[in-house]
Scaffold this active site. Sequence first.
Site, PDB file in Angstrom:
ATOM      1  N   ASP A  14       0.828  -1.125  -0.015  1.00  0.00           N
ATOM      2  CA  ASP A  14       0.126   0.066  -0.015  1.00  0.00           C
ATOM      3  C   ASP A  14       0.941   1.172   0.017  1.00  0.00           C
ATOM      4  O   ASP A  14       2.124   1.108   0.153  1.00  0.00           O
ATOM      5  CB  ASP A  14      -0.736  -0.012   1.344  1.00  0.00           C
ATOM      6  CG  ASP A  14      -1.767   1.095   1.275  1.00  0.00           C
ATOM      7  OD1 ASP A  14      -2.530   1.508   0.303  1.00  0.00           O
ATOM      8  OD2 ASP A  14      -1.652   1.896   2.450  1.00  0.00           O
ATOM      9  N   ASP A  16      -0.209   5.275   1.006  1.00  0.00           N
ATOM     10  CA  ASP A  16      -0.271   6.103   1.753  1.00  0.00           C
ATOM     11  C   ASP A  16      -0.273   5.417   3.364  1.00  0.00           C
ATOM     12  O   ASP A  16      -0.930   4.358   3.604  1.00  0.00           O
ATOM     13  CB  ASP A  16      -1.819   6.781   1.779  1.00  0.00           C
ATOM     14  CG  ASP A  16      -1.849   7.574   0.489  1.00  0.00           C
ATOM     15  OD1 ASP A  16      -0.846   8.361   0.228  1.00  0.00           O
ATOM     16  OD2 ASP A  16      -2.910   7.599   0.040  1.00  0.00           O
TER      17      ASP A  16
END
Length: 329
Positions: A14, A16
Amino acid sequence: MNALVHAHDAALFDLDGVIYLGPHAIDGVPRMLSAIRDEGVRLGYVTNNAARTPGAVAAHLRELGIDASTDDVVNSTQATVRMLQERLPAGAHVLAVGTDALVEQLAEGGFTPVDTLEAEPVAVVQGYHPQLPWVLLELGIIAIERGAQWFATNPDQTRPTERGILPGCGAQIDLITSCVGFRPEMAGKPFRPLLDETVRRLDARHPIFVGDRIDTDIVGAGNAEMDSLFVFTGAHGKRDLLVAPPVGRPTHIGHDIGALLAPPRVLQPIGDGYRCGAAEVTVIGAETRASTVPTDREGQLDLLWAALHAAWHRDADIEALLDDLDLLR
């Protein structure tokens, strides 16, 4: 050294809260990614955020000192486009409630993006927009009320930034839901299409997914039957792990992505509890005890890992214990 990453042929990240916070890379991440790649592992960057194209995301990663190409990035729009290709005819009129990047990727996927109701869109596709125009939101609502199918890229209620936790795509979806009375079909995490698309593009056989959110990243990995590493650099923390549902319980935990380069934590069931490293947590009746309280960061995560398993598998009330030990900060 038998590093955690050695058991996998691909590491999926991922963005962020894992790789960066807003415009800044998390401390040490570019160096760690380079070291992971040197182990012969394919890297993939997986994002629910549909506000930018994969090319723009890859360019941002390179600005942060991370060696990344467009092919290394898979976003929720790509998975959404594949979903649309299975449901709609080529060239179908689609109203995009999102950024120009969403419009661009819909066109690349063979659809005709439109911005008026007179064009009679057969579908509405919604993605995160940092300055969501109210008129665009209203067009989407009216089109859905007139019968257009509704798709959205991802359900993230929030997004971590260098300024704090801010609203995400899920919060914008809620605005339309409040008018039409139902929620859209979604391709992004925690739903399988995005991770399936990533595995397909990277030709991965045994990937591990690294995330900072339980509700999207870890549940998504669980739904895709994929190993996961939860890191503490983003949106969710230790208290969130305590109440994680079974599908949202990670395979591994680590302070940051550097955990991939370290040996995996070894959990050992013992008579009345669990041992991890030098830390032991025992459950005797209604009382939960820690036999040792490590002072170093990794030792404290060992204790947390043992305590979490006591909570998950023995219904132990460990929150008070971890509060007393100041391990839930």
